[in-house]
Design an enzyme around this catalytic site. Structure first.
Site, short mmCIF file in Angstrom:
data_model
loop_
_atom_site.label_atom_id
_atom_site.label_comp_id
_atom_site.label_asym_id
_atom_site.label_seq_id
_atom_site.Cartn_x
_atom_site.Cartn_y
_atom_site.Cartn_z
N SER A 25 26.73 -4.98 -5.17
CA SER A 25 26.11 -4.52 -3.92
C SER A 25 24.77 -5.22 -3.68
O SER A 25 24.03 -5.54 -4.61
CB SER A 25 25.90 -2.99 -3.97
OG SER A 25 25.23 -2.64 -5.14
N ASP A 26 24.50 -5.47 -2.41
CA ASP A 26 23.25 -6.13 -2.06
C ASP A 26 22.75 -5.58 -0.73
O ASP A 26 23.34 -4.65 -0.18
CB ASP A 26 23.44 -7.66 -2.00
CG ASP A 26 24.49 -8.09 -0.98
OD1 ASP A 26 24.45 -7.61 0.16
OD2 ASP A 26 25.34 -8.93 -1.33
N TYR A 41 35.29 -7.24 -4.86
CA TYR A 41 35.45 -8.63 -5.27
C TYR A 41 36.93 -9.02 -5.25
O TYR A 41 37.76 -8.34 -5.86
CB TYR A 41 34.88 -8.83 -6.68
CG TYR A 41 33.37 -9.01 -6.72
CD1 TYR A 41 32.59 -8.93 -5.57
CD2 TYR A 41 32.74 -9.29 -7.92
CE1 TYR A 41 31.22 -9.12 -5.62
CE2 TYR A 41 31.36 -9.48 -7.99
CZ TYR A 41 30.61 -9.39 -6.84
OH TYR A 41 29.25 -9.59 -6.89
N LYS A 227 17.95 -11.51 -12.40
CA LYS A 227 17.84 -11.51 -10.92
C LYS A 227 17.99 -10.08 -10.42
O LYS A 227 18.86 -9.34 -10.89
CB LYS A 227 18.90 -12.41 -10.31
CG LYS A 227 18.68 -12.64 -8.81
CD LYS A 227 19.44 -13.86 -8.29
CE LYS A 227 20.87 -13.54 -7.93
NZ LYS A 227 21.63 -14.74 -7.56
N LYS A 229 18.23 -7.58 -6.88
CA LYS A 229 18.52 -7.55 -5.43
C LYS A 229 17.40 -6.83 -4.69
O LYS A 229 16.91 -5.77 -5.16
CB LYS A 229 19.84 -6.79 -5.20
CG LYS A 229 21.04 -7.51 -5.76
CD LYS A 229 21.40 -8.68 -4.90
CE LYS A 229 22.51 -9.49 -5.49
NZ LYS A 229 22.92 -10.61 -4.67
N ASP A 257 16.79 -11.67 -4.76
CA ASP A 257 17.87 -12.10 -3.85
C ASP A 257 17.96 -11.12 -2.69
O ASP A 257 18.23 -9.94 -2.87
CB ASP A 257 19.19 -12.12 -4.64
CG ASP A 257 20.34 -12.71 -3.84
OD1 ASP A 257 20.16 -13.04 -2.65
OD2 ASP A 257 21.44 -12.85 -4.43
N ASN A 259 19.91 -11.72 0.13
CA ASN A 259 21.21 -11.82 0.81
C ASN A 259 21.12 -11.84 2.34
O ASN A 259 21.84 -11.12 3.03
CB ASN A 259 22.17 -10.73 0.33
CG ASN A 259 22.65 -11.00 -1.09
OD1 ASN A 259 22.01 -10.52 -2.05
ND2 ASN A 259 23.68 -11.77 -1.25
N GLU A 283 15.93 -15.66 -2.99
CA GLU A 283 17.22 -16.27 -2.63
C GLU A 283 17.69 -15.74 -1.28
O GLU A 283 17.53 -14.55 -0.99
CB GLU A 283 18.19 -15.88 -3.74
CG GLU A 283 19.60 -16.36 -3.58
CD GLU A 283 20.39 -16.09 -4.86
OE1 GLU A 283 19.82 -16.16 -5.98
OE2 GLU A 283 21.59 -15.77 -4.73
N GLU A 312 24.80 -20.14 -1.59
CA GLU A 312 26.10 -19.49 -1.80
C GLU A 312 26.87 -19.33 -0.50
O GLU A 312 28.08 -19.17 -0.52
CB GLU A 312 25.93 -18.16 -2.54
CG GLU A 312 25.27 -17.06 -1.76
CD GLU A 312 25.12 -15.76 -2.57
OE1 GLU A 312 24.30 -15.75 -3.50
OE2 GLU A 312 25.81 -14.78 -2.25
N ASP A 335 28.28 -23.53 -4.74
CA ASP A 335 29.28 -22.48 -4.97
C ASP A 335 30.64 -23.19 -5.07
O ASP A 335 31.01 -23.93 -4.16
CB ASP A 335 29.27 -21.49 -3.80
CG ASP A 335 30.26 -20.36 -3.98
OD1 ASP A 335 29.84 -19.20 -4.09
OD2 ASP A 335 31.48 -20.64 -4.01
N HIS A 362 25.46 -20.73 -7.83
CA HIS A 362 25.87 -19.35 -7.61
C HIS A 362 27.14 -19.11 -8.41
O HIS A 362 28.04 -19.96 -8.45
CB HIS A 362 26.16 -19.13 -6.12
CG HIS A 362 26.76 -17.79 -5.83
ND1 HIS A 362 27.97 -17.63 -5.17
CD2 HIS A 362 26.32 -16.54 -6.11
CE1 HIS A 362 28.23 -16.34 -5.04
NE2 HIS A 362 27.25 -15.66 -5.61
N ALA A 363 27.21 -17.94 -9.06
CA ALA A 363 28.43 -17.59 -9.81
C ALA A 363 28.65 -16.10 -9.64
O ALA A 363 28.09 -15.49 -8.74
CB ALA A 363 28.29 -17.99 -11.26
N GLY A 364 29.46 -15.51 -10.50
CA GLY A 364 29.77 -14.09 -10.34
C GLY A 364 31.09 -13.93 -9.63
O GLY A 364 32.03 -14.68 -9.90
N GLU A 393 23.93 -19.00 -12.75
CA GLU A 393 24.07 -17.54 -12.66
C GLU A 393 25.22 -17.05 -13.55
O GLU A 393 26.24 -17.72 -13.70
CB GLU A 393 24.35 -17.14 -11.20
CG GLU A 393 24.43 -15.63 -11.02
CD GLU A 393 24.53 -15.21 -9.55
OE1 GLU A 393 24.81 -16.07 -8.69
OE2 GLU A 393 24.31 -14.01 -9.28
C1 LIG Z 1 28.34 -9.67 -2.42
C2 LIG Z 1 27.94 -10.39 -3.68
O1 LIG Z 1 27.96 -9.51 -4.76
C3 LIG Z 1 26.55 -11.05 -3.57
O2 LIG Z 1 25.55 -10.04 -3.56
C4 LIG Z 1 26.37 -11.97 -4.75
C5 LIG Z 1 25.10 -12.73 -4.74
O3 LIG Z 1 24.36 -12.81 -3.79
C6 LIG Z 1 24.69 -13.44 -5.97
O4 LIG Z 1 25.37 -13.31 -6.99
O5 LIG Z 1 23.70 -14.14 -5.91
MG LIG Z 2 22.90 -14.42 -4.00
#
Ligand SMILES: C[C@H](O)[C@@H](O)CC(=O)C(=O)O
Ligand SMILES: [Mg+2]
Length: 450
Positions: A25-26, A41, A227, A229, A257, A259, A283, A312, A335, A362-364, A393
């Site tokens: 969540s952001d 996701y 990092k 949010k 970050d 977003n 970010e 990203e 990305d 950017h990763a995740g 990341e």
């Molecule tokens: C919606 C995603 O989780 C976003 O918040 C990921 C992101 O901004 C990041 O990993 O950097």
């Molecule tokens: Mg980000």
């Protein structure tokens, strides 16, 4: 030796209900406890089969959120005729031409070009081609790239629209120079891995108690870069940033970050209030399309010692080119699934090298860590030759669904050893999470109805 004709392309809509726990969540995605239905996701998951006797398949993904996936799946199907019955040797033999063919489809280009859904679909399809190529060569993707002759490598890239800052000859020169010391850098990667930072502790929807607990665990596990949010509520941000800065101490690295939450002046004012927590970067402070806005923010934050990071949600190499030209970012975030696969990402890595801007991918998401580790390890060995101000990341979600999950040791990505691009998911996981008929979704959707 590359072999086989592509006999089948399938694509599936695979979703994970991550929003139920506030993971991911952001400031844009809807914060816990609102229980916004995104971000779930998800991935459009492509499988390529060939008529070769080896039985090897190519797996490709692009990262999406929930219902966005069905639109991308549709676009992948629309691109499929470009691949079916094609010889893999012909595709990779003229990869630039094939990239150009996919991105220039007369009808699909109108809904791009090289951006949005159709570009995400291009990424999924081409990621599968690279996976298959690397598997047939028996190498992990990073090693395929590292060992490839620089002339061949540049022949995979489309320089259209970027020759004003990077010509094919300049790209070749960068790669040629990168051959010096390559063996030592590869050994360094194999021994110590590529440095990472974690985003897993401080999603916006996490309670302070969760944040504290995850942060202490991350410290115990040796993480030194974090990092958090920010962007929805200033007082909330101040409290959470104070909490995390107090926990990690003054020496460890903190990134923030937003977003894309703010307008340009708002970003500058907000960050002035968060400067006391000494973030290395902010970010996505504003719209990813606002190149000059990023430049204004970058300039305004110099006296505070805060850099701007973005990428990203950058559509393509052209946006990255302009961000670099405009001095609009201090950290560039590629990305693996938003740009047109390895082909386009490599052109961005080479531009970043020319402008001397560190790349911090950017990763995740689903599988983004699995994929992007290959690109950044290649970058270190063959392009940047530097770890200064660089890190990748890491997000600790959903790796268990991959056949070749990332390996993290001492907060670093260890180079994958299996052949391919680490894109293959476990069939069991795909079946369970396929939308809407996988077991996980059948249950969740039935509970919503009742
Ligand atoms: C919606 C995603 O989780 C976003 O918040 C990921 C992101 O901004 C990041 O990993 O950097
Ligand atoms: Mg980000």
């Amino acid at each position: 030796m590359v072999r086989g004709r592509i006999s089948r392309l399938s694509v599936r809509d695979v979703r994970f209900p991550t929003s139920l726990g506030g993971h991911g969540s952001d400031a844009m995605g809807g914060a816990f406890p609102l229980q916004h239905t995104d971000p779930d996701y998800s991935a459009a998951y492509v499988v390529l089969e060939t008529d070769a006797e080896d039985g090897l398949k190519g797996y490709g993904i692009t990262f999406t959120l929930g219902k966005g996936t069905e639109v991308v799946v549709c676009a992948v199907n629309a691109l499929a005729p470009h691949l079916l019955n094609k010889d893999l040797g012909d595709i990779v033999g003229d990869f630039r031409g094939f990239y150009r063919q996919l991105t220039s489809d007369g009808q699909l280009r109108w809904i791009g070009p090289e951006k949005g859904v159709v570009h995400l679909a291009t990424a999924a399809v081409l990621n599968a081609v690279w996976d298959l190529w690397a598997k047939q060569e028996g190498k992990p993707l990073w090693k395929l790239l590292v060992d490839m002759d620089p002339r061949k490598l540049v022949s995979c890239l489309d320089f259209r629209y970027i020759t004003d800052v990077l010509t094919e000859e300049e790209a070749y020169e960068i790669l040629r120079k990168g051959q010096v010391g390559k063996k030592e850098r590869e050994e360094q990667m194999l021994a110590h891995g590529y440095p990472a930072y974690t985003t897993s502790c401080a999603w916006l929807g996490y309670s302070d108690a969760t944040l504290k607990q995850l942060c202490s665990k991350a410290l115990e596990d040796g993480w030194t870069r974090f990092k958090v949010k920010v962007g929805a509520d200033l007082q909330d941000d101040i409290r959470r940033c104070r909490l995390i800065r107090n926990m990690i101490g003054p020496e460890k690295t903190l990134m923030m970050d937003a977003n894309q939450r703010w307008d340009v002046p708002e970003a500058v004012e907000w960050m002035a209030k968060l400067a006391e927590f000494k973030p290395l970067w902010i970010e996505e402070p504003t719209s990813p399309d606002d190149i000059l806005g990023h430049a204004t923010i970058s300039k305004a934050l110099v006296p505070l010692g805060i850099g701007v990071a973005t990428g990203e949600q950058c559509h393509n190499r052209v946006i990255f080119k302009q961000l670099l030209q405009a001095k609009a970012l201090q950290f560039l975030q590629i990305d693996s699934c938003r740009l047109g696969s390895v082909n386009e990402n490599l052109s961005v890595l080479l531009m970043a090298k020319k402008f001397d801007i560190p790349v911090c991918p950017h990763a995740g998401g689903v599988g983004l860590c699995e994929l992007v580790q290959h690109l950044i390890i290649f970058d270190f060995i063959s392009v940047s030759a530097s770890l200064k101000d660089r890190m990748c990341e890491y997000v600790d979600h959903l790796h268990e669904h991959f056949k070749y999950p990332v390996i993290i040791k001492k907060a670093s990505y260890m180079p994958p050893k299996d052949a391919g691009y680490s894109t293959e998911m476990k069939e069991e996981s795909v079946k369970k999470h396929q939308y809407p008929d996988g077991e996980v979704w059948e249950k969740l959707l039935a509970a919503q109805v009742n």
